[in-house]
Design an enzyme around this catalytic site. Structure first.
Site, PDB file in Angstrom:
ATOM      1  N   PHE A 119       0.780  -1.199   0.280  1.00 31.31           N
ATOM      2  CA  PHE A 119      -0.063  -0.094   0.032  1.00 31.31           C
ATOM      3  C   PHE A 119       0.937   1.280  -0.029  1.00 31.31           C
ATOM      4  O   PHE A 119       0.516   2.310  -0.791  1.00 31.31           O
ATOM      5  CB  PHE A 119      -0.965   0.077   1.178  1.00 31.31           C
ATOM      6  CG  PHE A 119      -1.749   1.179   1.351  1.00 31.31           C
ATOM      7  CD1 PHE A 119      -3.212   1.348   0.498  1.00 31.31           C
ATOM      8  CD2 PHE A 119      -1.778   2.298   1.932  1.00 31.31           C
ATOM      9  CE1 PHE A 119      -3.939   1.942   0.658  1.00 31.31           C
ATOM     10  CE2 PHE A 119      -2.579   3.107   2.104  1.00 31.31           C
ATOM     11  CZ  PHE A 119      -3.869   2.974   1.366  1.00 31.31           C
TER      12      PHE A 119
ATOM     13  N   LYS B 258      -0.116   5.242   7.517  1.00 25.88           N
ATOM     14  CA  LYS B 258       0.057   4.657   6.545  1.00 25.88           C
ATOM     15  C   LYS B 258      -0.418   5.247   5.080  1.00 25.88           C
ATOM     16  O   LYS B 258      -1.724   5.515   5.103  1.00 25.88           O
ATOM     17  CB  LYS B 258      -0.641   3.248   6.287  1.00 25.88           C
ATOM     18  CG  LYS B 258      -0.239   2.007   5.361  1.00 25.88           C
ATOM     19  CD  LYS B 258      -0.609   0.981   5.517  1.00 25.88           C
ATOM     20  CE  LYS B 258      -1.993   0.567   5.488  1.00 25.88           C
ATOM     21  NZ  LYS B 258      -2.400  -0.936   5.562  1.00 25.88           N
TER      22      LYS B 258
ATOM     23  N   LYS C 265       4.237   3.428   2.363  1.00 21.95           N
ATOM     24  CA  LYS C 265       5.065   3.577   3.900  1.00 21.95           C
ATOM     25  C   LYS C 265       4.185   3.718   4.962  1.00 21.95           C
ATOM     26  O   LYS C 265       3.090   4.230   4.874  1.00 21.95           O
ATOM     27  CB  LYS C 265       6.073   4.816   3.321  1.00 21.95           C
ATOM     28  CG  LYS C 265       6.936   4.559   2.459  1.00 21.95           C
ATOM     29  CD  LYS C 265       7.943   5.787   2.225  1.00 21.95           C
ATOM     30  CE  LYS C 265       9.152   5.605   1.201  1.00 21.95           C
ATOM     31  NZ  LYS C 265      10.016   6.723   0.985  1.00 21.95           N
TER      32      LYS C 265
ATOM     33  N   ASP D 131      -6.334 -11.938   4.150  1.00 21.16           N
ATOM     34  CA  ASP D 131      -4.622 -11.412   3.982  1.00 21.16           C
ATOM     35  C   ASP D 131      -3.979 -11.801   5.606  1.00 21.16           C
ATOM     36  O   ASP D 131      -3.255 -10.707   5.800  1.00 21.16           O
ATOM     37  CB  ASP D 131      -4.447  -9.845   3.810  1.00 21.16           C
ATOM     38  CG  ASP D 131      -3.293 -10.010   3.047  1.00 21.16           C
ATOM     39  OD1 ASP D 131      -2.532 -10.912   2.603  1.00 21.16           O
ATOM     40  OD2 ASP D 131      -2.925  -8.716   3.041  1.00 21.16           O
TER      41      ASP D 131
END
Length: 868
Positions: A533, A550, A535, A647
């Site tokens: 996605f 994020k 850093k 996930d």
């Protein structure tokens, strides 16, 4: 000449200039919502150019819900005739029980809410001065005033019986009705003299939290009454705020009587009127000015330990040529603005700059300085036209909502109508059920969310700005007729179904400027992780909360769909073993998520010894895995429709300060099967090495897919080696194949991480191995439910804590050369060259140094879903 001397134009000239501004500088602005309520009045009240409607005699869009209230008039002489807008403060509505005004919102978005208070003496005997120090005011989303009016609001004394107090909030209203509730505390009463709700342009200020106006100052100019502002704001003068002792220079008030050069995309009359941009305070430097004191300074009273949004208004009304006037601005020692060109190629060009100040010092004082950009004698030196200081309002109390009586009446009417039409409803429901059953039969086998056409490692959602901003908020109506309810600022238990009880959901939308400040403009030195996605930065919010930020990168293979999924899911779920969402930001086409900060990073990083962190003990690994299982169990069972993570992997299990395991990263999550369904059909998503093979083959997703992925994590936690290691020959390269091989032989201890091998009790290892093997069963039906898995892990921990068990004698358990079975050369080449098609890797590899292509080449036990 005295250091603090001021040069002013004649009042006559300034008065003419101001009159021109008031006539020509306030462009017509027609708000969609413009409620002006005169509380406690029996007749409408004219105030300047505006008419405030009586609250009791104008039913309709404004609803007064006041089971115990009184309309109170001021005693003769209690309201001085010289008081501006005196007519507005001669009456008040007094509440002896929680009561509200409900205002219909035609245009959801940003609104000014202004509450007028004047604690006048009255013959009814109400002590309004005491009430001013105890009352509470809240909306459905936040407590606006907690335990009394602010000690200072625009320089007004809250408890004074001779000074009105106007408390102004800028709210982002996402509802069709705003309910403003007044609550008396400590046995006293609550009151209000007038209520204003005015919609404003949505881009006036972009802030997720409510803003409370602390100061709004026309620097160097006269006061501006609400009639002189397009949004009916009041601007005070800077008299009494200027710090003479901080400057050896002279300041003077200046004004401009020409037409301002407003530029497209810059400050408009709704940002500030011409009366603000056309007047200014100018810094005049003398040859004997002391170095370091070539500046103008102001000091403001503020609340200690609060964050503020500070807006500087500039317009070069003194320069003779463009690029001549450049300044710096400082706030409490911080360099707020550096080398600002006030001309920017155009003279008399209005614009503003914003600065976010974190929690202020304990003194409750805030100092603002403006100086030339170089520390030398220059003319013109510096000007400032206006300044707004808005407190970023953080609500900590419990909201109280008194719903309007009309909603309760509507509920009762619905019951009557429903009873009268019962027979018809029964027939209609039967027909509807038949149609639904037929449609389900037709839909069986089709996908619910995504196409089943295989893709080759393509992103599910390309990088793109969000189409239509959204805020996670809402008012969940009570099921029954009661109109009074209390709720804390917490979230509903589930986003899948509305709870029966009333709940209040606040906005979690953070302004981009706050995140820039918290991350030092996204300094790479604050990066604590990086995934598919983008850093992840360690940051501290203005209130001192430490968070993980994020930020999506333009190269991200995940996009708006995953971003929205994460927000909508986590805003409705709270559990000790789920990483909590703190907020998000979608300004400037950004996609940024804020989470609670997890001090010890991911389970994966701790297993592989990244950085200088100590190795996790066997007991700590067990507890982390059990915590993740508990979090997943909550997802699977807390709501009627389960949530499947999709996930689960060691890098998505994070550890807090006490090494408690929490599940993170819900961008790929989706709703599971309904009660009458066995699975949901969807395209394959997940991270390579952890995805359920049965899900890959059939594209049928169930909760057992999460069980399989967690089983891989359990094996990884035991062995502390990558799930797929392309450097090793097959089957060693795949941890699942390798672990099941040794578990089948009853020799799982041979591949235990040698750093913990001596502490693993045989009985605990046997149970642990059996649990792993069941989780990794090829058929989902043969795997345990998440509830059974939680129980098994708790049992393993009990066995590990037991006494009297012998340890296995294990030496060099991770020496792969000693454990390598003979592998034919052909099989080795096949393991390297075989491609297995497309598995969407989601947030993929974060800690390994191997490429995605290499890992796909070794994941040989999965079918080629690209060929199906």
């Amino acid at each position: 000449m005295a250091a603090a001397a001021r040069l002013r134009p004649s009042r006559g000239v300034l008065g003419v200039v101001l009159s021109v501004f008031l006539i020509c500088g306030v462009a017509a602005y027609t708000p969609d919502d413009n409620y002006l309520v005169s509380c406690g009045s029996s007749a409408d009240t004219q105030v300047g150019q505006r008419r405030f409607l009586a609250d009791a005699s104008n039913p309709g869009a404004v609803t007064l819900t006041s089971p115990q209230s009184a309309a109170v008039e001021a005693s003769p002489g209690a309201v001085p005739p010289s008081l501006r807008d005196a007519a507005l403060y001669r009456t008040a509505r007094v509440f002896s029980a929680p009561s509200s005004y409900a205002l219909a919102v035609r245009h959801p978005g940003r609104h000014f809410l202004r509450l007028h208070f004047f604690a006048f003496a009255n013959e009814a005997g109400y002590d309004l001065a005491a009430a001013a120090t105890t009352l509470e005011v809240s909306t459905q989303d936040a407590v606006l005033i907690e335990r009394g009016l602010p000690a200072s609001a625009q320089g007004q004394d809250a408890a004074s019986s001779s000074t009105p107090v106007v408390v102004e909030f800028l709210l982002d209203v996402a509802r069709d009705t705003l309910v403003v509730t007044f609550v008396p505390l400590d046995g006293a009463v609550a009151f209000v003299n007038a209520v204003e709700l005015v919609s404003v342009p949505d881009d006036l200020v972009t802030a997720a939290v409510p803003l409370q106006t602390a100061h709004r100052v026309n620097v160097g100019g006269p006061a501006v009454a609400p009639d002189g502002d397009a949004l009916w704001r009041e601007w005070t003068t800077d008299q009494g705020l200027l710090l003479d002792s901080w400057s050896d220079a002279v300041t003077r008030e200046v004004s401009y009587n020409g037409t301002l050069s407003r530029q497209p995309g810059q400050a408009t009359v709704t940002d500030a009127p011409d009366a603000v941009y056309g007047t200014a305070r100018e810094l005049v430097l003398m040859s004997n000015s002391t170095p370091g004191k070539k500046q103008m300074a102001w000091q403001f009273d503020v609340d200690a330990f609060s964050a503020y949004l500070i807006r500087f208004h500039f317009c070069d009304v003194v320069g003779k040529a463009p690029h001549q006037l450049r300044i710096n601005a400082y706030v409490d020692g911080s360099n707020a603005l550096k080398d600002i060109d006030l001309g920017n190629g155009v003279l008399v060009f209005p614009f503003y700059k914003d600065f976010v100040l974190p929690a202020s010092a304990a003194s409750g004082k805030l100092a603002v300085y403006v100086a030339p950009w170089v520390n030398e004698i220059v003319m013109p030196a510096a000007v400032l036209n206006g300044i707004e200081i808005m407190k970023m309002h953080q609500s900590a109390g419990s909201v109280v909502v008194v719903e309007p009586a009309r909603r309760a009446a509507r509920s009762r009417l619905a019951v009557v109508v429903g009873s009268a039409c019962g027979a018809f409803a029964f027939v209609a429901i039967a027909v509807a059920l038949a149609i639904i059953i037929l449609r389900k039969k037709k839909k069986k086998g089709s996908t619910e969310e995504e196409t089943t056409k295989p893709t080759q490692t393509q992103s599910t959602t390309p990088w793109m700005p969000l189409l239509g901003r959204f805020s996670i908020r809402g008012a969940i109506e009570p099921a029954g007729p009661p109109s009074f309810s209390t709720a804390t600022n917490t979230l509903p238990a589930s986003p899948m179904a509305a709870p029966a009880a009333t709940a209040v959901v606040p906005s979690y939308r953070f302004p981009f400027a706050v995140l820039q400040e918290a991350t030092n403009n996204f300094d790479d030195g604050l990066v604590v992780g990086q995934g598919g996605f983008g850093k992840v930065y360690a940051a501290v919010l203005p209130d001192g909360t430490k968070v993980a930020v994020k930020r999506a990168s333009p190269e991200s293979r995940q996009g708006a769909r995953e971003f929205r999924t994460e927000i909508e899911l986590l805003s409705g779920l709270r559990h000790r073993h789920l990483v909590s969402l703190v907020g998000y930001c979608d300004e400037r086409d950004e996609m940024i998520l804020l989470y609670e900060y997890m001090e010890h990073g991911s389970l994966r990083s701790r297993l592989y010894g990244r950085g200088h962190a100590a190795c996790l003990s066997w007991a700590q690994r067990l507890e982390a895995c059990a915590g993740a299982a508990r979090g997943l169990l909550y997802l699977h069972t807390a709501v009627a429709k389960p949530v499947i993570h999709r996930d689960v992997k060691s890098s998505n299990i994070l550890l807090d300060g006490e090494l408690t395991g929490k599940v993170a990263d819900f961008g790929l999550s989706r709703g599971g099967p309904e009660v009458d369904e066995t699975h949901v059909s969807t395209a394959v998503k997940g991270s390579f090495g952890y995805v359920d093979p049965e899900y890959c083959r059939t594209r049928k997703l169930t909760g057992k897919s999460d069980v399989y992925s967690l089983g891989v994590v359990l094996l990884e936690a035991l062995c502390a080696r990558p799930v797929v290691d392309p450097r090793l020959p097959r089957p060693m390269s795949n941890l699942v194949e390798w672990g099941l091989h040794w578990q089948g032989r009853g020799e799982l201890e041979r591949i235990v991480d040698r750093r913990i091998a001596a502490t693993v009790r045989p009985a605990a290892l046997r149970k642990y191995g059996e649990t792993v093997a069941r989780c990794l069963a090829e058929r989902g039906a043969d795997r345990p439910d998440m509830e059974d898995l939680v129980w098994s892990l708790q049992f393993v921990m009990r066995l590990q804590e037991g006494d009297g068990l012998d340890f296995s004698d294990v030496n060099s358990l991770k020496m792969v050369t000693e454990l390598r079975p003979p592998t034919p050369p052909r099989r080795q080449r096949e393991a390297v060259d075989c491609e297995t098609g497309s598995v969407d890797e989601g947030d993929g590899v974060t800690d390994d140094d191997y490429t995605d292509a290499s890992m796909r080449g070794t994941f040989w036990q999965m079918v080629n879903v690209g060929d199906r």
